[in-house]
Write a protein that holds these residues in place. Structure first.
Motif, PDB file in Angstrom:
ATOM      1  N   ILE A  25      12.728 -24.932 -12.783  1.00  0.00           N
ATOM      2  CA  ILE A  25      11.455 -24.209 -12.666  1.00  0.00           C
ATOM      3  C   ILE A  25      11.697 -22.708 -12.507  1.00  0.00           C
ATOM      4  O   ILE A  25      11.053 -21.875 -13.156  1.00  0.00           O
ATOM      5  CB  ILE A  25      10.632 -24.766 -11.471  1.00  0.00           C
ATOM      6  N   VAL A  26      12.672 -22.373 -11.650  1.00  0.00           N
ATOM      7  CA  VAL A  26      12.998 -20.950 -11.440  1.00  0.00           C
ATOM      8  C   VAL A  26      13.480 -20.326 -12.752  1.00  0.00           C
ATOM      9  O   VAL A  26      13.066 -19.228 -13.141  1.00  0.00           O
ATOM     10  CB  VAL A  26      14.068 -20.780 -10.336  1.00  0.00           C
ATOM     11  N   GLY A  27      14.328 -21.056 -13.446  1.00  0.00           N
ATOM     12  CA  GLY A  27      14.869 -20.553 -14.713  1.00  0.00           C
ATOM     13  C   GLY A  27      13.778 -20.307 -15.736  1.00  0.00           C
ATOM     14  O   GLY A  27      13.761 -19.261 -16.410  1.00  0.00           O
ATOM     15  N   LEU A  28      12.837 -21.255 -15.846  1.00  0.00           N
ATOM     16  CA  LEU A  28      11.754 -21.085 -16.824  1.00  0.00           C
ATOM     17  C   LEU A  28      10.843 -19.926 -16.407  1.00  0.00           C
ATOM     18  O   LEU A  28      10.390 -19.141 -17.261  1.00  0.00           O
ATOM     19  CB  LEU A  28      10.934 -22.378 -16.951  1.00  0.00           C
ATOM     20  N   SER A  29      10.599 -19.804 -15.097  1.00  0.00           N
ATOM     21  CA  SER A  29       9.771 -18.684 -14.615  1.00  0.00           C
ATOM     22  C   SER A  29      10.380 -17.353 -15.033  1.00  0.00           C
ATOM     23  O   SER A  29       9.690 -16.463 -15.550  1.00  0.00           O
ATOM     24  CB  SER A  29       9.652 -18.704 -13.084  1.00  0.00           C
ATOM     25  N   LEU A  30      11.690 -17.226 -14.790  1.00  0.00           N
ATOM     26  CA  LEU A  30      12.362 -15.965 -15.140  1.00  0.00           C
ATOM     27  C   LEU A  30      12.382 -15.749 -16.650  1.00  0.00           C
ATOM     28  O   LEU A  30      12.162 -14.630 -17.131  1.00  0.00           O
ATOM     29  CB  LEU A  30      13.786 -15.968 -14.584  1.00  0.00           C
ATOM     30  N   GLN A  31      12.637 -16.826 -17.384  1.00  0.00           N
ATOM     31  CA  GLN A  31      12.698 -16.706 -18.851  1.00  0.00           C
ATOM     32  C   GLN A  31      11.359 -16.214 -19.399  1.00  0.00           C
ATOM     33  O   GLN A  31      11.298 -15.287 -20.206  1.00  0.00           O
ATOM     34  CB  GLN A  31      13.058 -18.066 -19.444  1.00  0.00           C
ATOM     35  N   VAL A  32      10.270 -16.849 -18.930  1.00  0.00           N
ATOM     36  CA  VAL A  32       8.937 -16.489 -19.428  1.00  0.00           C
ATOM     37  C   VAL A  32       8.596 -15.052 -19.019  1.00  0.00           C
ATOM     38  O   VAL A  32       8.179 -14.232 -19.852  1.00  0.00           O
ATOM     39  CB  VAL A  32       7.876 -17.483 -18.887  1.00  0.00           C
ATOM     40  N   THR A  33       8.783 -14.750 -17.742  1.00  0.00           N
ATOM     41  CA  THR A  33       8.347 -13.443 -17.244  1.00  0.00           C
ATOM     42  C   THR A  33       9.193 -12.307 -17.803  1.00  0.00           C
ATOM     43  O   THR A  33       8.653 -11.279 -18.232  1.00  0.00           O
ATOM     44  CB  THR A  33       8.382 -13.426 -15.706  1.00  0.00           C
ATOM     45  N   LEU A  34      10.517 -12.484 -17.830  1.00  0.00           N
ATOM     46  CA  LEU A  34      11.368 -11.402 -18.355  1.00  0.00           C
ATOM     47  C   LEU A  34      11.103 -11.187 -19.848  1.00  0.00           C
ATOM     48  O   LEU A  34      11.091 -10.042 -20.320  1.00  0.00           O
ATOM     49  CB  LEU A  34      12.839 -11.711 -18.096  1.00  0.00           C
ATOM     50  N   SER A  35      10.861 -12.273 -20.590  1.00  0.00           N
ATOM     51  CA  SER A  35      10.534 -12.125 -22.019  1.00  0.00           C
ATOM     52  C   SER A  35       9.222 -11.360 -22.175  1.00  0.00           C
ATOM     53  O   SER A  35       9.101 -10.463 -23.020  1.00  0.00           O
ATOM     54  CB  SER A  35      10.402 -13.501 -22.688  1.00  0.00           C
ATOM     55  N   ALA A  36       8.243 -11.732 -21.344  1.00  0.00           N
ATOM     56  CA  ALA A  36       6.934 -11.071 -21.432  1.00  0.00           C
ATOM     57  C   ALA A  36       7.052  -9.581 -21.085  1.00  0.00           C
ATOM     58  O   ALA A  36       6.454  -8.726 -21.753  1.00  0.00           O
ATOM     59  CB  ALA A  36       5.942 -11.748 -20.489  1.00  0.00           C
ATOM     60  N   VAL A  37       7.852  -9.266 -20.056  1.00  0.00           N
ATOM     61  CA  VAL A  37       8.012  -7.862 -19.653  1.00  0.00           C
ATOM     62  C   VAL A  37       8.731  -7.078 -20.749  1.00  0.00           C
ATOM     63  O   VAL A  37       8.380  -5.930 -21.043  1.00  0.00           O
ATOM     64  CB  VAL A  37       8.761  -7.761 -18.307  1.00  0.00           C
ATOM     65  N   LEU A  38       9.722  -7.715 -21.386  1.00  0.00           N
ATOM     66  CA  LEU A  38      10.453  -7.047 -22.470  1.00  0.00           C
ATOM     67  C   LEU A  38       9.498  -6.722 -23.632  1.00  0.00           C
ATOM     68  O   LEU A  38       9.489  -5.600 -24.152  1.00  0.00           O
ATOM     69  CB  LEU A  38      11.601  -7.938 -22.955  1.00  0.00           C
ATOM     70  N   ILE A  39       8.687  -7.707 -23.998  1.00  0.00           N
ATOM     71  CA  ILE A  39       7.722  -7.479 -25.094  1.00  0.00           C
ATOM     72  C   ILE A  39       6.725  -6.393 -24.692  1.00  0.00           C
ATOM     73  O   ILE A  39       6.406  -5.487 -25.474  1.00  0.00           O
ATOM     74  CB  ILE A  39       6.980  -8.796 -25.438  1.00  0.00           C
TER      75      ILE A  39
END
Lengths: 235, 233
Positions: A25-39
């Protein structure tokens, strides 16, 4: 008080035991949020710089709208993305609904106005100092923008962190477009919402503490990076 | 680049700030622009460099109207140096890259030695002293390889030692054939540096004479009063 103490104990035992579900869950949270912030950074920084360095009719209105969009409710974003990605929607063919991709889109839409509005202010202030120098040196517009972005990199990292904070903590958009599907789209905030609705407040609180620890870790890592690459005198 | 200015005027919202100004400056040497506050010195410099657009009149450099091509052969140092938030060396590199100068490292080292900044090459520009910052701004302007260098009160608020360092740098630059147009309130500085003086009062050139004559026998009453230390309004 016992609930709080129990929640802290549970949070640290979950982390210490390397609970696979939690780390997923932590990994997916970071993956989603960091991708969104990068975009959001890739879109928001140039938009902010463009508005900061150009004068055009209606600019004041654009800034007001951009600033207003910073407060856009996540559920509204979630609903709009849901409608766009649903089978009947214009982007239904992409079949992204209830996937991490949909969650990234929703969070990117949420964070982009924040990055654009705050970076506009940061770059406009710096541009005020440098505009005459750039004109004197006959610096092209593109090079001036690149120079301003690089010079303001420390402040812009803080802007990105503000976007990260907004995205990692939001639940309304990701629960609508992701659906909180176990092992597929469950992130920290949707897991907390689920455990709260089930009445397991201790586990929900423990997950909240884990979320806070993750946010502190990311902020600490970015601050360390900033200190290492941008001397205080450059800020 | 010889300069010819004819009927130059500048106004904001109908309020005249400068002009009409007619002026001819020869190639090379140091021209000091003097006058009381509000006389229009900074406006004149910005007009000559094309940072602001004249309300009317004509500016020509070596017979050419002011355009980006001419402006690339000029550089300006502002009263408060505007430095990029990077190291001393990177500030100079920025200008060298703008003009696609070959052998950037060699030219940068030469400029830093000229300004006696080689010992602080990797220091952030913003932590330098006021005098060092101004010297950096000057050599960064020189990195643009200008024919004309505008200096807008480069030693305002600097101590005598820092002022001397800037003046030595200005003389070296002049000796290399760069025309310097310098705004100064300091009559002593103008006496030490200038070949000719342009005296402005109320937005008009009241006299333009060789420096020696200006300090011995100023032609205008305003200049005479200014040199006598009287308050010129």
């Amino acid at each position: 008080m016992q609930d709080f103490a129990g929640a802290f104990t549970l949070a640290f035992s979950l982390l210490a035991s390397f609970d696979a579900d939690l780390y997923e869950i932590v990994g997916l949270s970071l993956q989603v949020t960091l991708s969104a912030v990068l975009i959001a950074a890739l879109i928001g920084l140039p938009v902010g710089a463009l508005i900061a360095t150009t004068r055009f009719p209606g600019r004041g209105l654009v800034i007001v709208v951009l600033n207003t969009l910073m407060g856009l409710p996540p559920v509204v974003i979630g609903l709009l993305v849901y409608m766009a990605l649903s089978n009947a929607g214009p982007l239904g063919v992409l079949r992204l609904l209830y996937t991490p991709g949909a969650m990234i889109i929703a969070q990117a839409l949420l964070v982009t106005p924040i990055v654009a509005a705050l970076s506009r202010q940061v770059i406009e202030d710096r541009h005020g100092e440098c505009a005459e120098l750039f004109r004197s040196m006959v610096v092209s517009w593109g090079r001036a923008i690149a120079t301003l972005l690089w010079d303001a990199r420390a402040a812009l990292l803080t802007v990105a962190l503000a976007g990260f904070g907004r995205a990692i903590a939001e639940v309304g958009a990701v629960i609508i477009v992701g659906g909180n599907i176990n092992h597929v789209t469950r992130v920290m905030t949707t897991a907390i919402a689920l455990e709260t609705s089930k009445g397991d407040l201790a586990l929900a609180l423990a997950l909240g503490i884990v979320l806070l620890i993750v946010a502190i870790a990311v902020n600490g890592a970015v601050s360390a990076l900033r200190a290492g690459t941008v001397p205080a005198s450059h800020v | 680049m010889p300069l010819v200015v004819e009927g130059l005027r500048y106004a904001i919202a109908g309020r005249p700030l400068l002009g009409p100004v007619d002026l001819r400056l020869d190639h090379g040497g140091i021209t000091a622009v003097m006058g009381p506050n509000g006389a229009g010195k900074s406006v004149l410099l910005r007009l000559l460099h094309g940072l602001v657009r004249a309300s009317s009149g004509r500016i020509s450099w070596a017979g050419r109207a002011l355009d980006d091509g001419i402006r690339r052969r000029q550089a300006m140092v502002f009263q408060k140096p505007v430095l990029l938030r990077r190291s001393v060396a990177a500030n100079i590199d920025f200008a060298l890259k703008l003009r696609a100068v070959p052998d950037i490292a060699g030219r940068r080292d030469e400029l830093m030695r000229l300004a006696r900044l080689d010992h602080v090459a990797q220091r952030p520009a913003r932590v330098l002293s006021g005098g060092e910052q101004q010297r950096l701004a000057i050599v960064r302007a020189l990195a643009l390889e200008p024919d004309v260098l505008f200096l807008d009160e480069p030693t305002a608020s600097l101590d005598p030692a820092a002022t001397l360092a800037i003046e030595d740098l200005a003389k070296t630059v002049r000796d290399r054939g760069v025309k310097i147009i310098l705004i100064t309130h300091d009559a002593g500085q103008a006496r030490r540096l200038a070949d000719d003086i342009v005296f402005l009062h109320g937005g008009r050139v009241t006299e333009h004479t060789p420096a020696t004559r200006f300090f011995e026998r100023p032609a205008s009453a305003e200049a005479a009063a200014f040199l006598a230390g009287k308050i010129v309004l």
